[in-house]
Design a protein around this motif. Structure first.
Motif, PDB file in Angstrom:
ATOM      1  N   GLY A 229       0.812  -1.211   0.000  1.00 24.73           N
ATOM      2  CA  GLY A 229       0.000   0.000   0.000  1.00 24.73           C
ATOM      3  C   GLY A 229       0.846   1.262   0.000  1.00 24.73           C
ATOM      4  O   GLY A 229       1.816   1.373   0.737  1.00 24.73           O
ATOM      5  N   ILE A 230       0.444   2.237  -0.836  1.00 26.82           N
ATOM      6  CA  ILE A 230       1.150   3.526  -0.901  1.00 26.82           C
ATOM      7  C   ILE A 230       0.140   4.673  -0.801  1.00 26.82           C
ATOM      8  O   ILE A 230       0.395   5.779  -1.261  1.00 26.82           O
ATOM      9  CB  ILE A 230       2.010   3.640  -2.184  1.00 26.82           C
ATOM     10  N   GLY A 231      -0.973   4.393  -0.163  1.00 20.31           N
ATOM     11  CA  GLY A 231      -2.045   5.352   0.038  1.00 20.31           C
ATOM     12  C   GLY A 231      -3.284   4.588   0.438  1.00 20.31           C
ATOM     13  O   GLY A 231      -3.337   3.361   0.315  1.00 20.31           O
ATOM     14  N   MET A 232      -4.273   5.314   0.945  1.00 22.68           N
ATOM     15  CA  MET A 232      -5.511   4.667   1.369  1.00 22.68           C
ATOM     16  C   MET A 232      -6.717   5.351   0.744  1.00 22.68           C
ATOM     17  O   MET A 232      -6.658   6.518   0.345  1.00 22.68           O
ATOM     18  CB  MET A 232      -5.641   4.706   2.893  1.00 22.68           C
ATOM     19  N   ALA A 233      -7.800   4.607   0.684  1.00 20.57           N
ATOM     20  CA  ALA A 233      -9.102   5.156   0.315  1.00 20.57           C
ATOM     21  C   ALA A 233     -10.097   4.708   1.368  1.00 20.57           C
ATOM     22  O   ALA A 233      -9.853   3.750   2.102  1.00 20.57           O
ATOM     23  CB  ALA A 233      -9.523   4.687  -1.070  1.00 20.57           C
ATOM     24  N   ALA A 234     -11.221   5.403   1.441  1.00 16.83           N
ATOM     25  CA  ALA A 234     -12.203   5.047   2.465  1.00 16.83           C
ATOM     26  C   ALA A 234     -13.626   5.399   2.063  1.00 16.83           C
ATOM     27  O   ALA A 234     -14.551   5.177   2.828  1.00 16.83           O
ATOM     28  CB  ALA A 234     -11.866   5.756   3.779  1.00 16.83           C
TER      29      ALA A 234
ATOM     30  N   ILE B 180      -4.173   0.984  -0.944  1.00 18.31           N
ATOM     31  CA  ILE B 180      -4.176   0.899  -2.406  1.00 18.31           C
ATOM     32  C   ILE B 180      -2.799   0.414  -2.848  1.00 18.31           C
ATOM     33  O   ILE B 180      -1.773   0.966  -2.455  1.00 18.31           O
ATOM     34  CB  ILE B 180      -4.486   2.262  -3.035  1.00 18.31           C
ATOM     35  N   SER B 181      -2.782  -0.598  -3.675  1.00 22.28           N
ATOM     36  CA  SER B 181      -1.535  -1.243  -4.086  1.00 22.28           C
ATOM     37  C   SER B 181      -0.683  -0.345  -4.979  1.00 22.28           C
ATOM     38  O   SER B 181      -1.197   0.317  -5.890  1.00 22.28           O
ATOM     39  CB  SER B 181      -1.861  -2.538  -4.831  1.00 22.28           C
TER      40      SER B 181
ATOM     41  N   ALA C 125       3.529   8.398  -6.273  1.00 26.34           N
ATOM     42  CA  ALA C 125       4.075   8.176  -7.617  1.00 26.34           C
ATOM     43  C   ALA C 125       5.341   9.001  -7.826  1.00 26.34           C
ATOM     44  O   ALA C 125       6.320   8.521  -8.420  1.00 26.34           O
ATOM     45  CB  ALA C 125       3.028   8.529  -8.669  1.00 26.34           C
ATOM     46  N   ALA C 126       5.351  10.232  -7.345  1.00 22.05           N
ATOM     47  CA  ALA C 126       6.520  11.091  -7.509  1.00 22.05           C
ATOM     48  C   ALA C 126       7.725  10.544  -6.747  1.00 22.05           C
ATOM     49  O   ALA C 126       8.850  10.525  -7.262  1.00 22.05           O
ATOM     50  CB  ALA C 126       6.189  12.504  -7.039  1.00 22.05           C
TER      51      ALA C 126
ATOM     52  N   LEU D 159      10.044   2.864  -0.419  1.00 22.75           N
ATOM     53  CA  LEU D 159       9.047   3.864  -0.782  1.00 22.75           C
ATOM     54  C   LEU D 159       8.112   4.142   0.391  1.00 22.75           C
ATOM     55  O   LEU D 159       7.848   5.303   0.737  1.00 22.75           O
ATOM     56  CB  LEU D 159       8.256   3.382  -2.003  1.00 22.75           C
ATOM     57  N   GLN D 160       7.612   3.093   1.017  1.00 24.20           N
ATOM     58  CA  GLN D 160       6.708   3.254   2.155  1.00 24.20           C
ATOM     59  C   GLN D 160       7.391   3.983   3.306  1.00 24.20           C
ATOM     60  O   GLN D 160       6.775   4.822   3.974  1.00 24.20           O
ATOM     61  CB  GLN D 160       6.197   1.886   2.611  1.00 24.20           C
ATOM     62  N   GLN D 161       8.662   3.672   3.523  1.00 28.29           N
ATOM     63  CA  GLN D 161       9.408   4.303   4.615  1.00 28.29           C
ATOM     64  C   GLN D 161       9.588   5.800   4.367  1.00 28.29           C
ATOM     65  O   GLN D 161       9.435   6.616   5.288  1.00 28.29           O
ATOM     66  CB  GLN D 161      10.772   3.626   4.788  1.00 28.29           C
TER      67      GLN D 161
END
Length: 668
Positions: free
Chosen positions: A409-414, A447-448, A491-492, A513-515
């Motif tokens: 995951g590199i972001g979330m949605a809800a 989100i993957s 993405a950036a 990236l996550q870190q």
């Protein structure tokens, strides 16, 4: 002299040979971002802050996409899902209005805020330029050709090169021209084992039974009213190429000093609104809210969205948009604009409309201080969905409902799985809308990363955070402007990692990236704020029995307890302070119908306890959000896990909530 003349002739010959062909403008960047939507601005800003050269290309004249184009009453779902620079955007909006953060704002304030990001980072923005073609080699985009949007043609062509490209457009044009495969329309339910995809005849935003679809009621030979399709209803769950409807999020004002009267469009046709008359005859309207979702913005302005079976959505008129050329899209947008302006005029002026509705409508007009270069009307149509990439991973209904949880995951949605209607048809002799879905009841989900990158065999240096890889119904949950900002920042950062490591976008180290997203959330190396949520078991100590709720809370859940009884109940939140210093402390309060009028809170700074009583009247919850941060003061906190915030049921006369505590460093 002969040599000079010879060189001049050579230059003339070169100019003549290149006339009408792409001009070889030697412009090369680390990253090119296409589309200055909200996501595009954040992607370009992040890239520049991470030390890379970047060009932001925008076909229009404005930045911010729909966020600055009328959607000022932000669709959130759950604030917990909005992180990084996206969250900072709403903090900056809050500063403008004198608050900690704010999610409701005027269009021009949003655009000014986006421009503030770009100007502060000195991002190079190329306005009024759109994509013509993409040149690839060995799976890599080598260069793109763009043209002047105002003066299209080969004479205005420019060639732009980059190491990595990010497509932040709502249409996915760069993705498509790069040969990346994509979806349009709706998948059949059985394709991804879903239940809310494909054809959906449901009851929300639906005509009541008995509304006749024909020009002469009861006479099929008279033909269908405008806007009704003769198509037959397919079986529930069937896939097709129909696109959920578009509209404009309409900014009006009732401030007489700022108001411009709504006038009749040149191509006005009152017959386009006949169904509205039949609807309110069947179901009388008390006010405009019966068929317009009128949400209020600051300074007497609105964000008007679709509401009910006949409203601002121009159903079934956008099918050619996703794959249409620029002329086709311009024609569709102009038709939507004319429909919208005509609808507003019809409501206020057609004598067949009830007098009280006409009088209410005439109180509103276009604001003088918005969209001043576009006739005071938004230049940004709400393209809810166009192309969706077929990427390395496809987000589906199972991801939204957490039946499948990705680890990259590199972001979330809800947000609710949301689709507006896709067609207006005749069912059993009555007019019906089809395609609307509103299914929620789930918390934030990841989100993957693989959903924003193409398959490796299709393109290796492209990221697509807006037209990402998701089914129609999953995209309906993900497609919110703040989420686009979050994914575009990710993405950036991924683009920068790919450049530094000399890797393809598919080979980016996800854990790294996550870190980075966690430790440098604002891309400026400032000290990150610290969030302690009630779900963070390692940082929360509970005394007494607390219930758990999953609605109207920050994050997955919140704890609740009844008012004071024989025993005191408490929840202590312990932050891990990595850098000692002054922190502003906030507590999150969901708005509950049976909530206590006062909450007792103790803040311990490692040396001294300070007891506070937060009154319900102190909590100013914005209309579209479920809760609000309340300022508990500024404290000098030591490093480590020595301080805490404790919420108790002491003094409570209703339900007490313990949800989340935020520690914001003052040097941020």
């Amino acid at each position: 002299m002969k040599k000079i003349i010879s060189n001049c002739l050579l230059l003339i010959l070169l100019f003549m040979s290149n006339k009408g062909h792409a001009q070889q403008v030697n412009k090369s960047y680390d990253v090119v971002v296409y589309g200055a939507t909200s996501g595009g601005v954040i992607a370009a800003y992040t890239t520049k802050k991470e030390g890379k050269s970047v060009l932001l290309i925008e076909p229009g004249k404005h930045v911010g996409g729909l966020t600055s184009g009328g959607l000022g009453y932000t669709d959130i779902g759950n604030k917990y899902a909005i992180t990084g620079i996206a969250r900072d955007f709403f903090r900056r909006i809050g500063q403008h209005y004198g608050k900690f953060e704010q999610w409701i704002f005027e269009p021009h304030v949003a655009e000014q805020t986006f421009l503030g990001y770009l100007n502060s980072a000195k991002v190079n923005v190329l306005f009024l330029h759109r994509l013509v073609s993409v040149k690839k080699k060995d799976g890599f985009i080598k260069e793109i050709t763009i043209e002047n949007s105002d003066k299209p043609g080969k004479s205005s062509y420019e060639i732009i090169k980059a190491t990595i490209f990010i497509d932040c457009s709502y249409e996915g044009d760069l993705m498509a021209k790069a040969g990346v495969s994509y979806f349009t329309g709706r998948e059949a339910n059985n394709m991804f084992n879903e239940t809310y995809n494909g054809v959906q005849l449901r009851d929300r935003h639906q005509f009541p039974d008995g509304i006749d679809p024909y020009k002469i009621p009861g006479d099929p030979q008279s033909g269908l009213l405008w806007g009704i399709s003769p198509a037959a209803l397919d079986i529930q769950g069937t896939g097709d190429k129909k696109i959920q409807t578009y509209n404009f999020r309409i900014c009006l004002t009732n401030n007489p000093s700022d108001r411009i009267a709504i006038t009749k469009p040149d191509d006005y046709d009152a017959s386009h609104y006949e169904l509205l008359l039949r609807y309110i005859e069947k179901k009388p309207a008390k006010d405009l809210g019966s068929f317009l979702k009128v949400d209020l913005l600051p300074n007497h302005k609105t964000d008007i969205n679709n509401n009910g079976p006949f409203s601002t959505d121009m159903i079934g008129m956008n099918y050619a948009y996703p794959d249409g050329n620029y002329a086709t899209r311009d024609k569709i947008q102009q038709a939507h604009e004319s429909y919208t302006k005509g609808l507003l005029y019809f409501i206020g002026h057609d004598e067949r409309m009830p007098l009280h509705l006409r009088e209410l409508m005439l109180q509103w007009g276009y604001p003088k201080d918005e969209y001043m270069d576009n006739g005071n009307f938004s230049p940004q149509m709400y393209v809810r969905e166009a192309r969706r990439m077929k990427g390395e991973y496809v987000m589906t209904q199972a991801n939204c409902q957490s039946q499948k949880v990705v680890s990259d995951g590199i972001g979330m949605a809800a947000y609710t799985m949301d689709s507006h209607n896709c067609q207006r048809i005749v069912v059993n002799g009555m007019v019906k809308n089809e395609g609307n879905v509103e299914e929620g009841g789930f918390g934030p989900y990841p989100i993957s990363y693989r959903s924003i990158v193409p398959k490796a065999n299709e393109c290796r240096n492209l990221l697509v955070p807006v037209c990402l890889s998701a089914t129609h119904i999953a995209y309906g949950s993900i497609r919110m402007e703040p989420v686009f900002m979050v994914l575009s920042q990710s993405a950036a950062v991924a683009a920068v990692l790919a450049i530094d490591m000399k890797k393809t976008v598919q080979q980016v180290d996800i854990k790294k990236l996550q870190q980075i997203l966690k430790t440098n959330p604002l891309a400026d190396n400032s000290t990150p704020e610290i969030l302690v949520d009630n779900d963070d078991a390692a940082h929360v100590v509970i005394t007494g029995i607390w219930a758990t709720i999953h609605q109207k809370c920050y994050g997955p859940s919140a704890f609740t307890a009844e008012g004071k009884n024989d025993s005191i109940k408490s929840v202590k939140f312990f932050p891990t302070i990595s850098k000692a210093g002054k922190y502003k402390v906030y507590s999150y309060y969901p708005k509950l119908n049976n909530g206590t009028s006062k909450t007792s809170i103790v803040v311990f700074d490692g040396k001294t306890k300070k007891e506070l009583v937060v009154k319900e009247s102190d909590i100013q919850v914005e209309g579209q959000t479920a809760g609000e941060w309340v300022d508990l003061g500024t404290y000098s906190l030591p490093s480590g896990k020595k301080s805490f915030v404790e919420i108790t049921n002491k003094h409570a006369d209703g339900v007490v909530v313990a949800d989340a505590i935020l520690f914001v460093p003052e040097n941020k």
